[in-house]
Scaffold this motif. Structure first.
Motif, PDB file in Angstrom:
ATOM      1  N   LEU A 125       0.936  -1.249  -0.088  1.00  0.00           N
ATOM      2  CA  LEU A 125       0.032  -0.120  -0.153  1.00  0.00           C
ATOM      3  C   LEU A 125       0.672   1.206   0.016  1.00  0.00           C
ATOM      4  CD1 LEU A 125       0.191   1.002   3.123  1.00  0.00           C
ATOM      5  CD2 LEU A 125      -1.341  -0.784   3.533  1.00  0.00           C
ATOM      6  N   PHE A 126       0.167   2.455  -0.419  1.00  0.00           N
ATOM      7  CA  PHE A 126       0.905   3.675  -0.336  1.00  0.00           C
ATOM      8  C   PHE A 126       0.283   4.441   1.087  1.00  0.00           C
ATOM      9  CE2 PHE A 126      -0.305   3.552  -4.820  1.00  0.00           C
ATOM     10  CZ  PHE A 126       0.956   2.998  -5.423  1.00  0.00           C
ATOM     11  N   LEU A 127       1.195   5.006   1.630  1.00  0.00           N
ATOM     12  CA  LEU A 127       0.902   5.576   3.034  1.00  0.00           C
ATOM     13  C   LEU A 127      -0.313   6.904   2.555  1.00  0.00           C
ATOM     14  CD1 LEU A 127       1.442   5.941   5.799  1.00  0.00           C
ATOM     15  CD2 LEU A 127       3.181   7.607   5.447  1.00  0.00           C
ATOM     16  N   ARG A 128      -1.113   6.898   3.342  1.00  0.00           N
ATOM     17  CA  ARG A 128      -2.309   7.861   3.201  1.00  0.00           C
ATOM     18  C   ARG A 128      -2.710   8.517   4.403  1.00  0.00           C
ATOM     19  NH1 ARG A 128      -4.537   7.160  -1.903  1.00  0.00           N
ATOM     20  NH2 ARG A 128      -4.019   5.366  -2.887  1.00  0.00           N
ATOM     21  N   LYS A 129      -3.556   9.649   4.318  1.00  0.00           N
ATOM     22  CA  LYS A 129      -3.852  10.222   5.545  1.00  0.00           C
ATOM     23  C   LYS A 129      -5.216   9.380   5.926  1.00  0.00           C
ATOM     24  CE  LYS A 129      -2.033  14.640   3.907  1.00  0.00           C
ATOM     25  NZ  LYS A 129      -2.079  16.002   3.311  1.00  0.00           N
ATOM     26  N   ASP A 130      -5.718   9.965   6.997  1.00  0.00           N
ATOM     27  CA  ASP A 130      -7.075   9.442   7.640  1.00  0.00           C
ATOM     28  C   ASP A 130      -7.939   9.675   6.569  1.00  0.00           C
ATOM     29  OD1 ASP A 130      -5.754   8.695   9.866  1.00  0.00           O
ATOM     30  OD2 ASP A 130      -6.206  10.411  11.025  1.00  0.00           O
ATOM     31  N   ASP A 131      -8.102  10.642   5.818  1.00  0.00           N
ATOM     32  CA  ASP A 131      -8.984  11.033   4.720  1.00  0.00           C
ATOM     33  C   ASP A 131      -8.916  10.131   3.586  1.00  0.00           C
ATOM     34  OD1 ASP A 131      -7.026  12.323   3.706  1.00  0.00           O
ATOM     35  OD2 ASP A 131      -7.935  14.516   3.623  1.00  0.00           O
ATOM     36  N   GLY A 132      -7.909   9.531   3.405  1.00  0.00           N
ATOM     37  CA  GLY A 132      -7.818   8.670   2.209  1.00  0.00           C
ATOM     38  C   GLY A 132      -6.585   9.330   1.173  1.00  0.00           C
ATOM     39  N   ARG A 133      -6.073  10.487   1.364  1.00  0.00           N
ATOM     40  CA  ARG A 133      -5.358  11.164   0.441  1.00  0.00           C
ATOM     41  C   ARG A 133      -4.014  10.614   0.774  1.00  0.00           C
ATOM     42  NH1 ARG A 133      -6.355  17.445   0.944  1.00  0.00           N
ATOM     43  NH2 ARG A 133      -6.258  16.871   3.183  1.00  0.00           N
ATOM     44  N   LEU A 134      -3.389  10.678  -0.505  1.00  0.00           N
ATOM     45  CA  LEU A 134      -2.144  10.164  -0.576  1.00  0.00           C
ATOM     46  C   LEU A 134      -1.282  11.016   0.382  1.00  0.00           C
ATOM     47  CD1 LEU A 134      -0.562   7.731  -2.110  1.00  0.00           C
ATOM     48  CD2 LEU A 134       0.524   9.712  -3.680  1.00  0.00           C
ATOM     49  N   VAL A 135      -0.041  10.671   1.291  1.00  0.00           N
ATOM     50  CA  VAL A 135       0.674  11.512   1.998  1.00  0.00           C
ATOM     51  C   VAL A 135       2.022  11.585   1.076  1.00  0.00           C
ATOM     52  CG1 VAL A 135       2.415  11.533   3.622  1.00  0.00           C
ATOM     53  CG2 VAL A 135       0.379  10.428   4.190  1.00  0.00           C
ATOM     54  N   VAL A 136       1.901  13.033   0.813  1.00  0.00           N
ATOM     55  CA  VAL A 136       3.002  13.516  -0.700  1.00  0.00           C
ATOM     56  C   VAL A 136       4.061  13.778   0.180  1.00  0.00           C
ATOM     57  CG1 VAL A 136       3.371  14.848  -2.326  1.00  0.00           C
ATOM     58  CG2 VAL A 136       0.986  14.076  -2.163  1.00  0.00           C
ATOM     59  N   LEU A 137       5.436  12.916  -0.423  1.00  0.00           N
ATOM     60  CA  LEU A 137       6.565  13.303   0.176  1.00  0.00           C
ATOM     61  C   LEU A 137       7.421  14.253  -0.669  1.00  0.00           C
ATOM     62  CD1 LEU A 137       7.900   9.649   0.885  1.00  0.00           C
ATOM     63  CD2 LEU A 137       6.560  11.172   2.297  1.00  0.00           C
ATOM     64  N   THR A 138       8.354  15.096  -0.289  1.00  0.00           N
ATOM     65  CA  THR A 138       9.009  15.860  -0.883  1.00  0.00           C
ATOM     66  C   THR A 138      10.322  15.234  -1.540  1.00  0.00           C
ATOM     67  OG1 THR A 138      10.716  16.421   0.879  1.00  0.00           O
ATOM     68  CG2 THR A 138       8.702  17.751   0.646  1.00  0.00           C
ATOM     69  N   GLU A 139      11.069  15.738  -2.498  1.00  0.00           N
ATOM     70  CA  GLU A 139      12.097  15.029  -3.052  1.00  0.00           C
ATOM     71  C   GLU A 139      13.103  14.624  -2.068  1.00  0.00           C
ATOM     72  OE1 GLU A 139      15.463  15.419  -6.793  1.00  0.00           O
ATOM     73  OE2 GLU A 139      14.186  17.256  -6.060  1.00  0.00           O
ATOM     74  N   ARG A 140      13.361  15.404  -0.772  1.00  0.00           N
ATOM     75  CA  ARG A 140      14.365  15.156   0.178  1.00  0.00           C
ATOM     76  C   ARG A 140      13.899  14.044   0.997  1.00  0.00           C
ATOM     77  NH1 ARG A 140      19.501  14.517   2.077  1.00  0.00           N
ATOM     78  NH2 ARG A 140      19.345  15.404   4.213  1.00  0.00           N
ATOM     79  N   GLN A 141      12.495  14.349   1.212  1.00  0.00           N
ATOM     80  CA  GLN A 141      12.146  12.879   2.211  1.00  0.00           C
ATOM     81  C   GLN A 141      12.237  11.657   1.542  1.00  0.00           C
ATOM     82  OE1 GLN A 141       8.241  14.630   2.633  1.00  0.00           O
ATOM     83  NE2 GLN A 141       8.364  14.523   4.965  1.00  0.00           N
ATOM     84  N   ALA A 142      12.001  11.513   0.180  1.00  0.00           N
ATOM     85  CA  ALA A 142      11.968  10.386  -0.737  1.00  0.00           C
ATOM     86  C   ALA A 142      13.603   9.764  -0.571  1.00  0.00           C
ATOM     87  CB  ALA A 142      11.569  10.700  -2.036  1.00  0.00           C
ATOM     88  N   GLU A 143      14.354  10.759  -0.617  1.00  0.00           N
ATOM     89  CA  GLU A 143      15.938  10.320  -0.880  1.00  0.00           C
ATOM     90  C   GLU A 143      16.228   9.973   0.579  1.00  0.00           C
ATOM     91  OE1 GLU A 143      17.987  14.003  -1.917  1.00  0.00           O
ATOM     92  OE2 GLU A 143      17.484  14.029  -3.948  1.00  0.00           O
ATOM     93  N   GLN A 144      15.810  10.475   1.636  1.00  0.00           N
ATOM     94  CA  GLN A 144      16.337   9.922   3.087  1.00  0.00           C
ATOM     95  C   GLN A 144      15.732   8.587   3.009  1.00  0.00           C
ATOM     96  OE1 GLN A 144      14.661  13.307   5.175  1.00  0.00           O
ATOM     97  NE2 GLN A 144      16.715  13.768   5.978  1.00  0.00           N
ATOM     98  N   ILE A 145      14.385   8.437   2.984  1.00  0.00           N
ATOM     99  CA  ILE A 145      13.958   6.949   2.922  1.00  0.00           C
ATOM    100  C   ILE A 145      14.601   6.123   2.184  1.00  0.00           C
ATOM    101  CG2 ILE A 145      11.636   5.664   2.249  1.00  0.00           C
ATOM    102  CD1 ILE A 145      11.171   7.502   4.849  1.00  0.00           C
TER     103      ILE A 145
END
Length: 609
Positions: A125-145
């Protein structure tokens, strides 16, 4: 000696039978394992794929389908974001580590929430908020993950086909898995194995009508593999299959205007429309600028036990008094009534229990006044002069007996290709009903009994009147494009294959529609920023609850230089209270006038927001 020969023969037959059985079993095993492991049984079951499901999980990052855009390039489908992807198969690798806490810190989420999501998940699954919307990552966050290199947790670009907050959902439609439909529509692809029981195809809307063009290329899939102990397979733990083609998938450029679509949907929701539709057409071309249907539905979780996903703008309903426009057209064109001819309304017809909505009657009225006041008695008398055959003929001339959506006679081996999915035809008389029966005729004259019209047909009838009497086919898609933006195919403007009405009659109808607003049942619209013209309609639903009506308003604006033809329908409304149809029409004109003013100002922005 003879007995010995019989025994030998029997022994031979037994051995032969056993040999044939073994050959059959070996052939069957060969077929399953080597001959058709990817296409076993008529349902297209992939044995290889199923065999590894317990140690492999996959998630789609892009469907591979082409996008569907508005006339200015805004995409209703396919918005790309960076997202956090979690594979439940990785749970074992995370035990006893601080991996989840480190991920939670990067994405600013409570580690307990991530741990709970991972524990309960059965599929990637994709990480989502409680309302079902996608938790959108920044480029920096994606690189850190990704730098954490935690098995089964990765951050990548994801293109979701549908957004919860998007508009035009009924027009766009949805995709789903339907093996029987795949096999029926794509027999060659089914036989070759290019499509199988897992293939996603269009189920409604443009997704369905243009499915063959939108199919495009294979989806982009991210897969995660573990061994028998649940540990990542070295060198094979994460695999990403991505298609890259300069020309495919194809995309659609629709005639919709996302700014108008957003405005019309907001109006429907603010007024509280539970069931009904709004159609806005370009007055000159007949192109759809907006098409709204309610109730709303979720394209990602479609409940097929309801009809919420069906586009009500293309479904037939009793039209009520907007059908008096057809009666007036027939009477004027055939010369049996002049606009100044007078009729007397006492409130009752005198038979068939037929009455006027105004109990005390309208008194002596001209045809123009009867149309403006929507007098049932006068139009019953006019219909008697016209006759049933002529009513049916002029309904056909104005496009109310035909599917009005754009049809291409031959498009890449597709004969009679229709743009509007699920569009119904409309009807005037039921089969076998006498056109000479007076009781039937007068009920037909006010848009009741067997008369059925779709909101799309009604809006297109207004365009026909504005264009001098010749109905057009309604375009919903203007162009199919290659991925690089070049045109693959353009749909031309086309007229309906009917005769239409004459220009003089059409001009008289325009003036009569204006009188509805200045002196008749549409008086509430007299204060609109544009001068408008139109016709009200109230139709009994024919159901068990006789207090419910379908409320219609058709019209156009501005009166002198028409830009838009509009049809609004509020279904199953109580006979008392505010008229939702008139209210929505007024707000629609206000919004269209405001947008036109803004777009004409110097340096005005064209943002769909």
């Amino acid at each position: 000696m003879q007995l010995e020969r019989r025994l030998k023969r029997r022994h031979f037959l037994v051995l032969l039978g056993m040999t044939l059985v073994w050959i059959g079993l070996i052939a069957r095993l060969w077929w399953i394992q080597l001959g058709a492991p990817h296409r076993f049984t008529k349902r297209g079951i992939d044995l290889v794929k199923n065999a590894v499901k317990q140690r492999q999980q996959s998630i789609m990052l892009h469907s591979g389908r082409g996008d569907i855009r508005d006339r200015n390039g805004y995409a209703f489908t396919g918005e790309e974001h960076r997202a956090l992807i979690l594979f439940p198969l990785a749970r074992g690798s995370l035990e006893g580590t601080d991996g989840m806490a480190r991920v939670a810190e990067v994405v600013s989420q409570p580690k307990e929430r991530l741990a709970e999501i991972m524990e309960k998940a059965k599929a990637p699954l994709f990480l989502r908020k409680d309302d079902g919307r996608l938790v959108v990552l920044t480029e920096r966050q994606a690189e850190q993950i990704n730098a954490l290199a935690i098995p089964g947790i990765v951050a990548l670009a994801v293109t979701e086909r549908y957004r919860q907050e998007e508009v035009a959902k009924h027009v766009i439609g949805f995709i789903n898995q339907n093996p029987d439909l795949v096999q029926s529509l794509y027999p060659d692809e089914w036989e070759s194995g290019k499509m199988n029981a897992d293939s996603m195809i269009g189920a409604s809307g443009l997704e369905r009508s243009f499915d063959r063009f939108l199919q495009g290329v294979e989806p982009s899939i991210l897969s995660y593999y573990v061994d028998g102990q649940g540990k990542p397979l070295r060198g094979l733990d994460i695999r990403y299959s991505k298609q890259d083609n300069e020309y495919y998938p194809l995309s659609l450029t629709t005639t919709l205007d996302v700014s108008i679509q957003r405005s019309m949907e907001r109006i429907a929701d603010e007024v509280g429309l539970k069931q009904g539709s709004i159609v806005v057409l370009d007055a000159q071309t007949g192109d759809v600028r907006s098409m709204v249907s309610r109730p709303i539905y979720d394209q990602t979780k479609v409940d097929l036990t309801t009809d919420y996903w069906k586009n009500r703008a293309a479904k037939q309903l009793p039209p009520g008094s907007i059908f008096k426009t057809v009666v007036a057209a027939a009477a004027l064109a055939e010369g049996v009534v002049l606009p100044t001819d007078r009729f007397t309304c006492t409130g009752e017809y005198g038979k068939y229990h037929f009455s006027c909505w105004k109990k005390e009657g309208h008194g002596s009225v001209t045809m123009e006044e009867a149309y403006a006041q929507s007098c049932n008695i006068a139009f019953a008398q006019i219909a008697n002069r016209v006759g049933g055959e002529k009513l049916e003929e002029y309904a056909r001339r104005l496009g109310l007996s035909e599917q009005v959506g754009h049809v291409t006679s031959h498009l890449f081996k597709l004969d009679g290709f229709k743009q509007v999915d699920g569009e119904e035809r409309g009807a005037i008389f039921s089969q076998g009903v006498s056109r000479q029966d007076e009781g039937v005729l007068i009920q037909t004259a006010i848009g009741q009994r067997d008369v059925r019209v779709t909101p799309l047909q009604a809006a297109n009838m207004v365009v026909s009147i504005l264009r001098g009497g010749q109905p057009l086919q309604v375009r919903l898609v203007h162009e199919i494009n290659y991925r690089n933006g070049q045109a693959f195919y353009q749909f031309p403007m086309q007229t309906l294959p009917v005769q239409g009405i004459d220009y003089v009659t059409a001009n008289k109808l325009r003036k009569m529609m204006r009188k509805v607003v200045t002196d008749g049942t549409g008086l509430a619209l007299s204060g609109a920023p544009w001068e408008v013209a139109g016709k009200t309609g109230t139709a009994q639903t024919g159901g068990d609850n006789q207090s419910l009506n379908h409320l219609w308003f058709i019209g156009y604006a501005p009166f002198d230089q028409p830009r838009y033809a509009i049809c609004v329908v509020a279904e199953n409304q109580q006979s008392w209270g505010k008229n939702q149809a008139t209210e929505m029409f007024r707000r629609a004109v206000d919004e269209l006038a405001d947008q036109t003013t803004q777009s004409s100002q110097p340096h005005a922005g064209n943002s769909p927001e």
